[in-house]
Design a protein around this motif. Structure first.
Motif, PDB file in Angstrom:
ATOM      1  N   GLU A 186      69.466  16.950  43.798  1.00 37.21           N
ATOM      2  CA  GLU A 186      70.389  17.209  44.912  1.00 37.21           C
ATOM      3  C   GLU A 186      71.835  17.263  44.438  1.00 37.21           C
ATOM      4  OE1 GLU A 186      71.445  15.527  49.378  1.00 37.21           O
ATOM      5  OE2 GLU A 186      70.415  14.219  47.956  1.00 37.21           O
TER       6      GLU A 186
ATOM      7  N   ALA B 242      70.076  21.381  51.614  1.00 38.83           N
ATOM      8  CA  ALA B 242      70.268  20.492  52.759  1.00 38.83           C
ATOM      9  C   ALA B 242      69.521  21.016  53.984  1.00 38.83           C
ATOM     10  CB  ALA B 242      71.754  20.350  53.062  1.00 38.83           C
TER      11      ALA B 242
ATOM     12  N   ASN C 102      71.540  15.206  55.453  1.00 39.75           N
ATOM     13  CA  ASN C 102      71.645  16.516  54.818  1.00 39.75           C
ATOM     14  C   ASN C 102      72.248  17.567  55.738  1.00 39.75           C
ATOM     15  OD1 ASN C 102      70.372  16.881  51.892  1.00 39.75           O
ATOM     16  ND2 ASN C 102      69.417  15.153  52.910  1.00 39.75           N
TER      17      ASN C 102
ATOM     18  N   ASN D 170      75.435  16.930  54.562  1.00 42.58           N
ATOM     19  CA  ASN D 170      75.567  17.603  53.265  1.00 42.58           C
ATOM     20  C   ASN D 170      75.934  19.071  53.459  1.00 42.58           C
ATOM     21  OD1 ASN D 170      75.243  18.704  50.698  1.00 42.58           O
ATOM     22  ND2 ASN D 170      73.381  17.559  50.249  1.00 42.58           N
TER      23      ASN D 170
END
Length: 385
Positions: free
Chosen positions: A15, A44, A329, A332
């Protein structure tokens, strides 16, 4: 616990290494750096979609078998990243790699909390999340260094090997997890009808975005603003990871003493540090210290959010635990997009930190409203008894 954390180590490496290698990917794929940031957003988005779908559809699947299947899918996604011939296929590969992320952490966190002694659930969740934090101390800097010197694809070869090792570790060392009660898709989806679940997810989705707004473009910020060499970037990424390890441990301890207070303190700290990073980024030493503190405050938030979601979800804990990572996410993707937007608009590489501080402040205000709503509901329930 170590086997579960190893999976977090691999997920954390894949990630975050994309952010450290963003300039290299942009150059190799002949796109701008803000455009290359779409690979971060695609991963994400995969987490956001995969977490609720997998958690609900696989509600009746053995937790151990599900963990192994999720890590196998994660490994295949990284293989696809290694061989992606174009930027479009790379974005698709990152999306596929992100699909098992949230469900893996959700099931692993629930397993840890179930096996933990009374009063130590948040510490157990933090132990699983420690793999994610440790990735930023060892995995991300090492893979970034490798990607800078041998080619960005080699970084994902390393992640593929970690994924294979995790599959083996889960297979041989994780028990059958019979203590986790099986549910069904409708029961799990019932979490989405609980206002406290949705509000807590929204807190994470907004409040956590600031860390990603800064971290996505950290490489260029360090070289073009702080004046560091490219070779120094992995060292600062390691400091960021050390901050995450420290924050993860502290966050787990604080959450066991009071979940809501731990979340509030972490988000206040994040807002202050991100605002200060706007100035700190202009000095190499201050920028390095700022990276450590950004990682620490961000990681300190995760155990509290994870534990709170499992508490307010009642019988739908698997989906709620997985949705935490979907929310993070979303943060993110939003942080990467907003950071790229202000850079593309000409505000410079310190602007994402200011945007991030604003997101953290909004998250604090939203969380205060969430806690207030929970207390009003508790008073109303008590009055009816």
């Amino acid at each position: 616990m170590l086997a579960l954390a190893l999976g977090g180590f691999g997920i954390g490496t894949t990630e975050f290494v994309t952010m450290g290698l963003l300039p290299n990917i942009a150059h190799a794929m002949r796109v701008s750096e803000p455009t290359a940031g779409h690979a971060v957003s695609a991963y994400a988005l995969g987490v956001v979609i995969g977490a609720p779908v997998i958690a609900a559809v696989c509600a009746r699947v053995s937790r151990k078998k599900l963990l192994i299947a999720l890590m196998a899918a994660f490994t295949l996604g990284n293989v696809a990243t290694v061989v992606a011939p174009t930027f479009e296929t790379l974005v698709l590969a990152r999306f596929v790699t992100g699909l098992p992320h949230g469900a893996y952490f959700g099931v692993a966190s629930l397993a840890a909390a179930t096996l933990a002694p009374v009063g130590q659930r948040a510490k157990a969740v933090a132990a699983v999340m420690l793999g994610l934090s440790a990735a930023n101390v060892v995995g991300v800097p090492a893979a970034t260094w490798l990607g800078q010197h041998l080619g960005w694809r080699d970084a994902y070869v390393v992640v593929t090997v970690i994924g294979l090792a995790t599959v083996a570790a889960l297979l041989y060392f994780v028990p059958e997890l019979t203590g986790i009660r099986m549910t069904n898709p409708m029961t799990e989806l019932g979490a989405l009808r609980r206002p406290q679940v949705l509000l807590t997810l929204l807190v994470g989705a907004i409040g956590f975005g600031g860390m990603f707004a800064v971290y996505t473009y950290i490489s260029t910020t360090l070289t073009s603003v702080a004046g560091m060499s490219a070779g120094s970037v992995p060292l600062v990424l390691m400091l960021f990871g050390v901050g995450m390890v420290v924050g993860n441990i502290v966050g787990g301890v604080l959450a066991d003493r009071g979940v809501d207070r731990a979340i509030f303190l972490s988000m206040i700290g994040m807002a202050v540090i991100l605002a200060g990073f706007v100035v700190a980024a202009h000095n190499p030493y201050a920028a390095a210290a700022g990276a450590f503190l950004v990682g620490a405050t961000g990681a300190a938030l995760a155990p509290g959010l994870q534990t709170r979601l499992m508490d307010v979800a009642h019988e739908a804990q698997t989906l709620a635990a997985a949705l935490n990572h979907a929310a993070l996410n979303i943060a993110n993707a939003a942080g990467a997009w907003l950071g790229g937007a202000v850079i593309a608009a000409g505000f410079g590489y310190t602007a994402p930190a200011l945007v991030g501080a604003g997101l953290a402040v909004v998250g604090v205000l939203l969380f205060l409203g969430t806690v207030g709503a929970a207390r009003r509901d508790a008073r109303s329930a008590a009055a009816t008894l």
